[in-house]
Motif scaffolding. Structure first.
Motif, PDB file in Angstrom:
ATOM      1  N   ARG A 286       0.826  -1.222   0.000  1.00  0.00           N
ATOM      2  CA  ARG A 286       0.000   0.000   0.000  1.00  0.00           C
ATOM      3  C   ARG A 286       0.853   1.261   0.000  1.00  0.00           C
ATOM      4  NH1 ARG A 286      -2.682  -3.975   2.325  1.00  0.00           N
ATOM      5  NH2 ARG A 286      -4.957  -4.065   2.262  1.00  0.00           N
ATOM      6  N   GLU A 287       2.181   1.066  -0.043  1.00  0.00           N
ATOM      7  CA  GLU A 287       3.137   2.172   0.003  1.00  0.00           C
ATOM      8  C   GLU A 287       2.917   3.054   1.227  1.00  0.00           C
ATOM      9  OE1 GLU A 287       3.231   4.192  -3.757  1.00  0.00           O
ATOM     10  OE2 GLU A 287       3.659   2.346  -4.848  1.00  0.00           O
ATOM     11  N   MET A 288       2.715   2.383   2.364  1.00  0.00           N
ATOM     12  CA  MET A 288       2.530   3.063   3.648  1.00  0.00           C
ATOM     13  C   MET A 288       3.715   2.723   4.539  1.00  0.00           C
ATOM     14  SD  MET A 288      -1.501   2.207   4.282  1.00  0.00           S
ATOM     15  CE  MET A 288      -1.869   3.527   5.415  1.00  0.00           C
ATOM     16  N   PRO A 289       4.118   3.638   5.420  1.00  0.00           N
ATOM     17  CA  PRO A 289       5.241   3.342   6.317  1.00  0.00           C
ATOM     18  C   PRO A 289       4.877   2.233   7.299  1.00  0.00           C
ATOM     19  CG  PRO A 289       4.206   5.426   6.911  1.00  0.00           C
ATOM     20  CD  PRO A 289       3.561   4.968   5.634  1.00  0.00           C
ATOM     21  N   VAL A 290       5.886   1.475   7.699  1.00  0.00           N
ATOM     22  CA  VAL A 290       5.680   0.413   8.686  1.00  0.00           C
ATOM     23  C   VAL A 290       5.228   1.052   9.982  1.00  0.00           C
ATOM     24  CG1 VAL A 290       6.821  -1.402  10.017  1.00  0.00           C
ATOM     25  CG2 VAL A 290       7.335  -1.126   7.605  1.00  0.00           C
ATOM     26  N   SER A 291       4.239   0.460  10.591  1.00  0.00           N
ATOM     27  CA  SER A 291       3.674   0.986  11.825  1.00  0.00           C
ATOM     28  C   SER A 291       4.627   0.808  12.988  1.00  0.00           C
ATOM     29  CB  SER A 291       2.353   0.274  12.136  1.00  0.00           C
ATOM     30  OG  SER A 291       1.882   0.644  13.406  1.00  0.00           O
ATOM     31  N   GLY A 292       4.804   1.858  13.771  1.00  0.00           N
ATOM     32  CA  GLY A 292       5.603   1.766  14.983  1.00  0.00           C
ATOM     33  C   GLY A 292       4.895   0.974  16.068  1.00  0.00           C
ATOM     34  N   SER A 293       3.641   0.611  15.804  1.00  0.00           N
ATOM     35  CA  SER A 293       2.843  -0.117  16.788  1.00  0.00           C
ATOM     36  C   SER A 293       3.028  -1.629  16.698  1.00  0.00           C
ATOM     37  CB  SER A 293       1.357   0.204  16.587  1.00  0.00           C
ATOM     38  OG  SER A 293       1.118   1.579  16.733  1.00  0.00           O
ATOM     39  N   SER A 294       3.643  -2.113  15.630  1.00  0.00           N
ATOM     40  CA  SER A 294       3.707  -3.563  15.381  1.00  0.00           C
ATOM     41  C   SER A 294       4.295  -4.364  16.532  1.00  0.00           C
ATOM     42  CB  SER A 294       4.496  -3.849  14.104  1.00  0.00           C
ATOM     43  OG  SER A 294       3.810  -3.334  12.992  1.00  0.00           O
TER      44      SER A 294
END
Length: 182
Positions: free
Chosen positions: A117-125
């Motif tokens: 989706r060309e979205m940044p990796v979530s810092g929540s993972s």
């Protein structure tokens, strides 16, 4: 002259509430359950939590982690667990579910799903994985998932998919969960 100064000071404090009262976060610490997140502060003189207390608490999260490294709603759920465990509630007596809808669904996507989706990796993972390992339930609204083109395979393993957030909350309520009003 003094009246003018006081008026200017009052106007500046009203225009900038942060200047009027600066939060002191020095006493906030993570743990004892999650050592890297979920900070809370001890409260001196509080009414003790009764020894036979059990919690089944649901958090409703719709905002994405646009500001900061992690989703604030997920962090609140971790804080709930940490502060009550620190206050003496046995961990097995604290059940938490996080119902996720709207744009927050993106904070539960795998790195691969975010990349497509060309979205940044979530810092929540990493936080989500640790919370899942501790038994926290993350439940995604199926209606939001459909709206954003998210499939079950796109979700971090262990995240549940419900018909809707409304359905998830109704079922959790039947299971004795209360809803966090914050």
């Amino acid at each position: 002259m003094i009246r003018a100064f006081i008026a200017i000071l009052a106007i500046s404090l009203l225009a900038n509430p942060a200047a009027a009262q600066q939060a002191n976060m020095d006493s906030f610490v993570p743990g004892p359950v999650f050592e890297d997140f979920g900070p809370h502060a001890p409260v001196e003189g509080m009414t003790p939590i009764p020894a036979d207390t059990t919690f089944a608490h649901a958090f409703d999260v719709r905002e994405r982690a646009d500001e900061g490294p992690r989703n604030r709603g997920f962090e609140s759920a971790a804080r709930f667990i940490n502060m009550h465990a620190a206050a003496g509630v046995p961990q097995e007596d604290i059940r938490v579910a996080v119902v996720v809808h709207g744009k927050a669904v993106h904070d539960l996507l795998t790195a691969a799903a975010l990349e497509t989706r060309e979205m940044p990796v979530s810092g929540s993972s990493a936080m989500v994985r640790a919370m899942l390992d501790h038994g926290v339930r993350f439940i995604v609204c199926g209606q939001s998932a459909a709206a954003y083109g998210v499939s079950e395979d796109d979700l971090i393993p262990g995240v549940e998919l419900a018909l809707s957030a409304m359905t998830a909350h109704a079922l959790l309520q039947q299971q004795g969960y209360t809803v966090n009003p914050f």
